[in-house]
Design an enzyme around this catalytic site. Structure first.
Site, mmCIF file in Angstrom:
data_model
loop_
_atom_site.group_PDB
_atom_site.id
_atom_site.type_symbol
_atom_site.label_atom_id
_atom_site.label_comp_id
_atom_site.label_asym_id
_atom_site.label_seq_id
_atom_site.Cartn_x
_atom_site.Cartn_y
_atom_site.Cartn_z
ATOM 1 N N ASN A 9 0.874 -1.176 0.000
ATOM 2 C CA ASN A 9 0.000 0.000 0.000
ATOM 3 C C ASN A 9 0.910 1.225 0.000
ATOM 4 O O ASN A 9 1.501 1.546 1.033
ATOM 5 C CB ASN A 9 -0.903 -0.022 1.237
ATOM 6 C CG ASN A 9 -1.738 1.239 1.356
ATOM 7 O OD1 ASN A 9 -1.811 2.043 0.418
ATOM 8 N ND2 ASN A 9 -2.373 1.429 2.509
ATOM 9 N N LYS A 11 0.109 4.229 -0.195
ATOM 10 C CA LYS A 11 -0.521 5.410 0.406
ATOM 11 C C LYS A 11 -0.261 6.632 -0.496
ATOM 12 O O LYS A 11 -0.274 6.487 -1.721
ATOM 13 C CB LYS A 11 -0.024 5.597 1.847
ATOM 14 C CG LYS A 11 -0.200 4.300 2.663
ATOM 15 C CD LYS A 11 0.016 4.433 4.128
ATOM 16 C CE LYS A 11 -0.203 3.070 4.791
ATOM 17 N NZ LYS A 11 -0.133 3.128 6.243
ATOM 18 N N HIS A 95 -9.519 1.059 4.933
ATOM 19 C CA HIS A 95 -8.255 1.227 5.658
ATOM 20 C C HIS A 95 -8.494 2.158 6.852
ATOM 21 O O HIS A 95 -9.302 3.098 6.761
ATOM 22 C CB HIS A 95 -7.188 1.809 4.721
ATOM 23 C CG HIS A 95 -5.812 1.746 5.310
ATOM 24 N ND1 HIS A 95 -5.391 2.648 6.253
ATOM 25 C CD2 HIS A 95 -4.786 0.882 5.116
ATOM 26 C CE1 HIS A 95 -4.147 2.336 6.610
ATOM 27 N NE2 HIS A 95 -3.750 1.269 5.930
ATOM 28 N N GLU A 97 -6.889 4.535 7.937
ATOM 29 C CA GLU A 97 -6.661 5.965 7.644
ATOM 30 C C GLU A 97 -7.880 6.573 6.960
ATOM 31 O O GLU A 97 -8.202 7.748 7.163
ATOM 32 C CB GLU A 97 -5.390 6.111 6.785
ATOM 33 C CG GLU A 97 -4.145 5.828 7.620
ATOM 34 C CD GLU A 97 -2.959 5.273 6.857
ATOM 35 O OE1 GLU A 97 -2.947 5.345 5.614
ATOM 36 O OE2 GLU A 97 -2.051 4.752 7.521
ATOM 37 N N GLU A 167 -5.192 -5.062 10.664
ATOM 38 C CA GLU A 167 -4.148 -4.074 10.912
ATOM 39 C C GLU A 167 -4.414 -3.353 12.234
ATOM 40 O O GLU A 167 -5.249 -2.429 12.280
ATOM 41 C CB GLU A 167 -4.131 -3.023 9.803
ATOM 42 C CG GLU A 167 -3.838 -3.574 8.436
ATOM 43 C CD GLU A 167 -3.253 -2.498 7.528
ATOM 44 O OE1 GLU A 167 -2.244 -2.778 6.900
ATOM 45 O OE2 GLU A 167 -3.806 -1.381 7.484
ATOM 46 N N GLY A 173 2.901 1.992 10.711
ATOM 47 C CA GLY A 173 3.897 3.039 10.515
ATOM 48 C C GLY A 173 4.653 3.429 11.772
ATOM 49 O O GLY A 173 5.325 4.450 11.804
ATOM 50 N N SER A 213 3.739 -2.419 10.197
ATOM 51 C CA SER A 213 5.195 -2.514 10.338
ATOM 52 C C SER A 213 5.745 -3.877 9.909
ATOM 53 O O SER A 213 6.678 -4.403 10.524
ATOM 54 C CB SER A 213 5.626 -2.170 11.772
ATOM 55 O OG SER A 213 5.275 -0.819 12.064
#
Ligand SMILES: O=C[C@H](O)COP(=O)(O)O
Length: 252
Positions: A9, A11, A95, A97, A167, A173, A213
């Site tokens: 991904n 992003k 996702h 985010e 996730e 991250g 990660s």
């Protein structure tokens, strides 16, 4: 045995030239799709070019988001039928985010999953808990409810074609990975939820990724676990070397 799926991904990273250079570099090096499904989910404006570069190779291209309607007055949005018309194979849906910064709800996720399937796009459906939820022992409850709502109203056959990505938000991250055992426990719980909804055959067929990660140093242990069938990878998918290293581990 389920085939592993490693999805990068990107992003909102990479310029156009960097995206092209990456795809041209990896397209002939990805392991055979008989061993692993290799996907790159790129910014939407790069998708037609990347689909062309990846054509007739074992690299598949995905989007990071889409609308749930095929067309309409939705300025700035991209539809599932538009993605299908340029031969995009996958789309990340829900996702964390998008849920956090763009108010994406479980209801919208469910509609997008349906729209993806109707357009022949494999949805990679994301779920996961916040640090606060983990610390108050709400992980399973949160993930079970996200998965139940995302998967509402499908047939067992449709569900078999989906991918779920677990996730934990606190691991995205941050360099903090859930331990392989913890990740496996939650992925196992997700499989139980799918079994409760759609039966054993569907639950043992659907692929469940871990994300947060993931890097070449920890992928082997994660993939050795019973319920982890691949990874949704952010940072480590941005460099060709680390992306290929992840694929090669998964193809073993
Ligand atoms: O979609 C990918 C995830 O958000 C994980 O990102 P990360 O590998 O950079 O932690």
């Amino acid at each position: 045995m389920r085939k592993p799926i490693i999805a990068g991904n990107w992003k909102m990273f990479k310029t156009f030239d960097e995206a092209v250079e990456f795809a041209e570099n990896v397209r002939e090096k990805v392991p055979s799709e008989e061993k692993v499904d290799a996907v790159i989910c790129a910014p939407a404006i790069y998708l037609p070019t990347l689909v062309d570069i990846a054509a007739e190779t074992d690299l598949a291209i995905g989007a990071q988001n889409m609308h749930f309607e095929n067309e309409g007055a939705f300025t700035g949005e991209i539809s599932p039928s538009q993605l299908a018309s340029i031969h995009v194979d996958y789309c990340i849906i829900g996702h964390s985010e998008r849920r956090e910064y763009f108010n994406e709800t479980d209801e919208a996720v469910n509609k997008k999953v349906r729209a993806a399937l109707m357009n022949g796009i494999v949805p990679i459906i994301c779920c996961g808990e916040t640090l606060e939820e983990r610390e108050s022992a709400k992980t399973e409850e949160k993930v079970a409810s996200q998965v139940t709502e995302a998967l509402e109203g499908f047939s067992p056959e449709e569900v078999k074609h989906m991918v779920i990505a677990y996730e934990p938000i606190w691991a995205i991250g941050t360099g903090k990975t859930a331990t392989a055992d913890d990740a496996n426990a939650v992925c196992g719980k997700i499989r139980e939820v799918v079994e409760g909804l759609y039966g054993e055959e569907t639950a043992s067929t659907i692929r469940i990724q871990y994300g947060g990660s993931v890097k070449p140093e920890n992928i082997e242990e994660l993939l050795s676990k019973e319920h982890i069938d691949g990874a949704l990878v952010g940072g480590a998918s941005l460099q060709a070397d680390s992306y290929l290293a992840l694929l090669n581990q998964a193809a073993k």
